[in-house]
Motif scaffolding. Structure first.
Motif, PDB file in Angstrom:
ATOM      1  N   GLU B 200       0.841  -1.115   0.088  1.00 33.18           N
ATOM      2  CA  GLU B 200       0.002  -0.106  -0.099  1.00 33.18           C
ATOM      3  C   GLU B 200       0.897   1.393  -0.007  1.00 33.18           C
ATOM      4  N   LYS B 203       1.623   1.958  -3.528  1.00 32.74           N
ATOM      5  CA  LYS B 203       0.342   2.326  -3.975  1.00 32.74           C
ATOM      6  C   LYS B 203      -0.013   4.014  -3.752  1.00 32.74           C
ATOM      7  N   ALA B 204       0.386   4.455  -2.411  1.00 34.72           N
ATOM      8  CA  ALA B 204       0.022   5.493  -1.809  1.00 34.72           C
ATOM      9  C   ALA B 204       0.983   6.584  -2.648  1.00 34.72           C
ATOM     10  N   ALA B 205       2.163   6.046  -2.913  1.00 29.96           N
ATOM     11  CA  ALA B 205       3.107   7.081  -3.763  1.00 29.96           C
ATOM     12  C   ALA B 205       2.837   7.175  -5.020  1.00 29.96           C
ATOM     13  N   ARG B 206       2.137   6.175  -5.659  1.00 32.93           N
ATOM     14  CA  ARG B 206       1.652   6.502  -6.777  1.00 32.93           C
ATOM     15  C   ARG B 206       0.635   7.289  -7.111  1.00 32.93           C
TER      16      ARG B 206
END
Lengths: 360, 310
Positions: B200, B203-206
């Protein structure tokens, strides 16, 4: 009005496994929609597709009228909050909040102003210089929400944000998310497997099973008029009592021969002749004592187990040879072995076709 | 038993303790179990320390003292002559400059090889976990398979390849070879470590808009210190102790310390100077030894964090 998020004919396969199948969903501007279902039903997958973190196999996704099917997550105008918070552990809270803005190359003053506003809304101003490791679970989740907040997006995506918190904090933050929605009026898409969260937060709930939306409706409709057996059984705790039998006209005959008149029930569609059916009654729609008097169906029953829950009491008994749970006020003294008369409020019950499992 | 429990907890009203066991159970130091454990531990540490002891002691003796024959005895006086000779004037083949040129050659080989191999492996592992591409699993399997092929099989083809590239017998050749052979195990190490970090986070960084390199440098690297230490130790000790690639690829001007040590010890001319040989050996082993002492704790932690969790 243009829908905020619109999903058209979306499919997603992992190899030969079909996770989402031809899914359609329109979400209005400012709507709080909850995707509810058991684990593995595709609700998180759908959210990841909306976020752009998963490539779809087929179909389209529109956000504010713009086709974002091939867009990168950052270009979709979404903010996302994860179950595990996913805070960058080596950055302070302030750096966590501003990371996305710094990546976008925003001016220092603008970043500071946005971080300040988010911190104020979420009441995390005193924590700005701390590292995530020094925050409690609730504080971490606030920061995670803040990270979506600073980006000033149109759509918030929540992926089971409260599942890692303890019961007390969960109910506190639940109210806060609702308050946040009332204040920001953003579109919010919220994934959970907790039906209480779904019922309390949602404008509309989408109940999913095996990658297909079973019912999309407001919480009241979902709870009182479930479209099929699956939804009826999934929503409500303890779950709805189901009695198998045959429906002929306005008489429902249970498998043991008990005849239940269902004339009070509001049939939705066309009525067919005698057919196998399932009668569903929620525990709070079964009454005892005086309240049972006026009910269309009454039966003698013996209490088997009593579960006092404080505000109310759950009792387990048998009607028509089938275990039945009912809820009553905790003021009524009940004990195992008591003989009572139970009355079924058929008008508020549900009837399902045993074959197609859909509501009659 | 007649005492009533009170919430005040005042000492005066505390119940009178009855005779018999109370509080933590006493643990005697000399139990059979402990004696066996400590005996075994002491025995094995002596077993492994003894060669080192003999080496260090012998290196401080003079040749007459060594010829006297008592190899366990302590030297009559602290004498570092042999160490000096080993470092500056022992004969390694035709030249007699001691080990010091070899030491600097080894440094020149080890530092770039370590940095390049670790960096590439870290990017590999990160890409394999977070940026899955078509065939990434197959790519990884092939890479791992590479670690099962014996070096000797690939030696001759690699000689030809480096010759064709025009770098055979130079520093870049040996650095390239070390980077290639470090790749399977290091990639496995980094892949497993990055796989153990929460997905996650990536994902958060994306969602925050960060790209491949930004996520790698700003999110992943700061979280990867333990696994970098493990990789560092593996590579530094592995490359420092390497003999085969050094002697084949480095060329006569760049022979690493291990090769020169061999030339000193296996010298066919004159009488073998055991004290110099021992000193040279200890000197050569010093770098890995220091690395282990300095980072042992981090190493264990990193292995536990990265290599075990699959």
């Amino acid at each position: 009005m243009q829908p905020s998020v619109s999903i058209k004919d979306l499919s997603l396969n992992f190899g030969s496994v079909k996770v989402l199948e031809h899914l359609n969903l329109d979400i209005a501007q400012g709507e709080f929609i909850v995707l509810l279902g058991p684990s593995g039903c595709g609700k998180s997958t759908l959210l990841n597709c909306i976020a752009g973190l998963l490539d779809v196999s087929d179909g389209q996704i529109f956000i504010n009228g713009k086709n974002v099917t091939w867009e990168e997550p950052k270009d979709r105008g979404i903010g996302m909050v994860f179950q595990s918070y996913a805070l960058y552990p080596q950055m302070s809270v302030e750096k966590n909040l501003s990371f996305g803005l710094r990546v976008a190359g925003m001016k220092r003053a603008e970043i500071d102003q946005r971080v300040k506003r988010a911190a104020e809304i979420l009441q995390i101003e005193p924590l700005l210089q701390r590292k995530p490791a020094n925050l409690s679970g609730g504080q971490r989740q606030r920061v995670a929400i803040g990270r979506a907040l600073v980006r000033d997006v149109d759509v918030f995506l929540f992926d089971e944000p409260l599942s890692n918190l303890d019961a007390k904090l969960r109910s506190d933050l639940r109210v806060e998310i609702k308050r946040l929605h009332a204040r920001l009026k953003n579109t919010m898409i919220y994934v959970t497997h907790d039906q209480i969260e779904a019922l309390t937060l949602a404008d509309r709930i989408a109940i999913m099973k095996n990658g297909v939306i079973q019912q999309l409706a407001d919480p009241h409709t979902i709870y009182n008029k479930p479209v099929n057996l699956y939804v009826a059984g999934f929503i409500g705790s303890p779950s709805m009592n189901f009695i198998n039998g045959t429906l002929d006209g306005e008489i429902f005959t249970a498998e043991d021969g008990t005849r239940i008149p269902v004339g009070a029930y509001e049939f939705g569609g066309a009525r067919t002749g005698a057919a196998k059916a399932v009668l569903g009654v929620r525990p709070e729609h079964i009454f005892i004592g005086e309240a049972a008097e006026g009910m269309p169906f009454k039966a003698d029953a013996e209490i088997e187990i009593v579960e006092p829950m404080g505000s109310e009491t759950l009792a387990w008994t048998k009607v028509a040879g089938i275990p039945v749970t009912f809820r009553c006020s905790s003021d009524i003294p009940l004990a195992a072995g008591d003989k009572v008369v139970v009355g079924f409020d058929i008008a508020r019950g549900s009837l399902f076709d045993a074959e197609s499992e859909s509501r009659l | 038993m007649s005492q009533t429990a009170t919430m005040s907890g005042a000492p005066a009203s505390a119940p009178v303790p009855e005779a018999g066991p109370r509080g933590p159970k006493p643990k005697p130091f000399f139990t059979p179990k402990r004696i066996i454990i400590y005996t075994t531990l002491v025995f094995f540490s002596l077993y492994f320390l003894f060669p080192l002891y003999i080496m260090v002691v012998t290196s401080m003796k003079t040749m007459p003292e060594i010829r006297f024959g008592n190899i366990f005895a302590l030297p009559s006086a602290l004498n570092f002559d042999a160490w000096g000779r080993a470092w500056t004037s022992a004969c390694t083949g035709l030249t007699c400059n001691g080990l010091s040129p070899g030491f600097w050659n080894s440094v020149k080989i080890t530092i770039p090889s370590t940095i390049v191999s670790i960096f590439i492996a870290a990017v590999n592992g990160y890409a394999l976990v977070n940026w899955r591409f078509k065939g990434s699993e197959i790519f990884f399997s092939i890479l791992i398979f590479g670690s099962f092929i014996p070096y000797q099989v690939m030696l001759y083809p690699l000689v030809m390849i480096t010759r064709e590239m025009g770098i055979f017998g130079t520093l870049p050749a040996v650095i390239l070879i070390h980077t290639i052979f470090g790749m399977p195990i290091l990639t496995l190490l980094f892949r497993n470590y990055f796989a153990s970090l929460p997905q996650e986070l990536f994902k958060a960084a994306r969602v925050d808009g960060a790209g491949f390199w930004r996520i790698f440098f700003e999110i992943m690297l700061p979280m990867s210190l333990p696994i970098f230490v493990v990789a560092l130790i593996l590579q530094v000790t592995g490359i420092w102790n390497d003999f085969l690639f050094g002697v084949v690829f480095a060329g006569t001007q760049n022979l690493p310390m291990t090769v020169q040590l061999n030339n000193i010890v296996n010298s066919a001319q004159g009488t073998p100077e055991y004290n110099v040989n021992m000193a040279a050996t200890v000197l050569t082993g010093l770098v890995p030894l220091i690395i282990y002492f300095v980072s042992g704790k981090l190493f264990v932690r990193g292995v536990a964090a990265g290599a075990v969790k699959g």
